[in-house]
Design an enzyme around this catalytic site. Structure first.
Site, mmCIF file in Angstrom:
data_model
loop_
_atom_site.group_PDB
_atom_site.id
_atom_site.type_symbol
_atom_site.label_atom_id
_atom_site.label_comp_id
_atom_site.label_asym_id
_atom_site.label_seq_id
_atom_site.Cartn_x
_atom_site.Cartn_y
_atom_site.Cartn_z
ATOM 1 N N ASP A 287 0.861 -1.188 0.000
ATOM 2 C CA ASP A 287 0.000 0.000 0.000
ATOM 3 C C ASP A 287 0.899 1.241 0.000
ATOM 4 O OD1 ASP A 287 -2.140 1.684 0.136
ATOM 5 O OD2 ASP A 287 -2.767 1.121 2.150
ATOM 6 N N ASP B 58 -2.974 2.585 -5.964
ATOM 7 C CA ASP B 58 -1.963 2.659 -4.905
ATOM 8 C C ASP B 58 -1.827 1.415 -4.039
ATOM 9 O OD1 ASP B 58 -4.414 2.941 -3.716
ATOM 10 O OD2 ASP B 58 -3.914 4.728 -2.554
ATOM 11 N N GLU B 59 -2.487 0.327 -4.392
ATOM 12 C CA GLU B 59 -2.319 -0.886 -3.589
ATOM 13 C C GLU B 59 -2.555 -2.138 -4.424
ATOM 14 O OE1 GLU B 59 -5.263 -1.696 -0.545
ATOM 15 O OE2 GLU B 59 -6.635 -0.236 -1.442
#
Length: 359
Positions: free
Chosen positions: A8, A102-103
């Site tokens: 993350d 983003d993850e």
């Protein structure tokens, strides 16, 4: 047994802005358009100290942190950085399941990573290598969770944020989960949490002690899933290249309400859903309104405009207009409302498609 890593990126959008503009470093940065109906896309850790969070109305963020610097989002730039990060993942495994820009989950049970002596590193070591490569190549930080499954890995990645790493070994699962609040389990929102509290359940340990039979009796198939998660069980595999099909947000009212009182909640859920759609490179076309009556009857209404909604305002307007297509009596009460976007396609194909017929 699987070896799963959840990576993350730390305050991703805000961190990209701080990286690219040195004057923003160390200052409370809020990534959002200004305006009464705007929502926060991301907040730097400096802004989070004041209580600013993603999906919060921008006006509230401004009240909480008057000195915050508001930066309009630049999704093209964020997507470019996300591709850099995913290229790093691909050096270590082919089993990558992106959740957003983003993850992502990575299955490193059988990794491609090799050390200088040709040996295969542990999952913990691979997570450290990936985080180091992200830092070196993008000048950004990421946090990682390492565990035997996706459920646990995601919890672990939050444990030492920002720029941290946490490992849950198989032998530690029960002891780790037991004291955690039951809200850490996916699907347990505020309403479900209140229902569980009436049964005396506040922690995962309490949930485990209640037993599968009672949970199934109370909550059906979801109760069985709760029991599994309380045991630390999650058999879901990492699924590469799973394109987004739909994104939605829904909420249950504290009391049953008529359709005439639902507009504020639709606006709130539309903002939440729209913010979530900005994290995928795909573009959705169909706006969906979901309603559940006090008698648990579910209605859905949808509309596919000629062009995909291009703004939160357009998306919200369509969702509100769908209320006019609800043909139940005005006296009908509703217990739940949801707003979603579906019919996702790749952004490039959506742009290029009209050109095929324009000649």
């Amino acid at each position: 047994m699987r070896k799963i890593i959840h990576i993350d990126m730390d305050a991703f959008y805000a961190s990209v802005e701080q990286r690219d503009d040195p004057s923003l470093r160390g200052k409370p940065v809020v990534v959002a358009w200004r305006g009464a109906r705007s929502v926060v896309c991301a907040a730097s850790y400096e802004a989070r100290k004041f209580g600013v969070r993603s999906a919060m109305p921008a006006v509230r963020a401004e009240r909480l942190c008057p000195q915050a610097i508001f930066v309009p989002p630049d999704f093209a730039r964020y997507k470019a950085v996300s591709k850099q990060v995913r290229a790093i993942f691909a050096r270590h495994t082919e089993l990558i399941e992106p959740l957003s820009l983003d993850e992502a989950y990575l299955d490193v049970t059988d990794p491609m990573t090799r050390l200088d002596d040709g040996s295969v590193p542990s999952a913990t070591a691979i997570a450290g290598i990936i985080r180091a490569q992200i830092r070196e190549e993008t000048a950004l930080t990421a946090s990682a969770g390492v565990a035997p499954n996706k459920f646990l890995a995601k919890i672990a990645s939050d444990w030492r944020k920002p720029d941290g790493q946490f490992v849950i070994k198989p032998a530690q699962v029960f002891d780790f989960l037991t004291p955690l609040p039951v809200g850490c389990i996916p699907g347990v929102g505020k309403v479900m949490q209140q229902k569980l509290e009436t049964l005396g359940i506040a922690t995962v340990g309490d949930l485990r002690a209640l037993g599968a039979e009672r949970l199934q009796r109370e909550f059906g198939s979801f109760g069985l899933r709760l029991h599994q998660r309380a045991q630390g069980i999650d058999e879901r595999p990492v699924e590469p290249d799973q394109p987004v099909q739909s994104i939605s947000s829904e909420d249950t009212f504290a009391r049953d309400v008529p359709l005439s009182e639902i507009e504020p909640m639709i606006r709130q859920l539309a903002e939440r859903t729209w913010t979530a759609t900005r994290k995928t490179e795909r573009i959705g076309r169909t706006v969906v309104l979901k309603l559940k009556t006090a008698q648990f009857r579910i209605l859905t209404r949808s509309h596919t405009p000629d062009a995909p909604p291009a703004s939160l305002e357009q998306f919200t307007a369509i969702a509100l207009a769908l209320c006019e297509r609800v043909d139940l009596p005005p006296s009908t009460l509703y217990r739940l409302v949801g707003v979603g976007l579906s019919g996702f396609r790749d952004g490039v194909s959506m742009i290029e498609q009209p050109a095929l017929f324009s000649r």
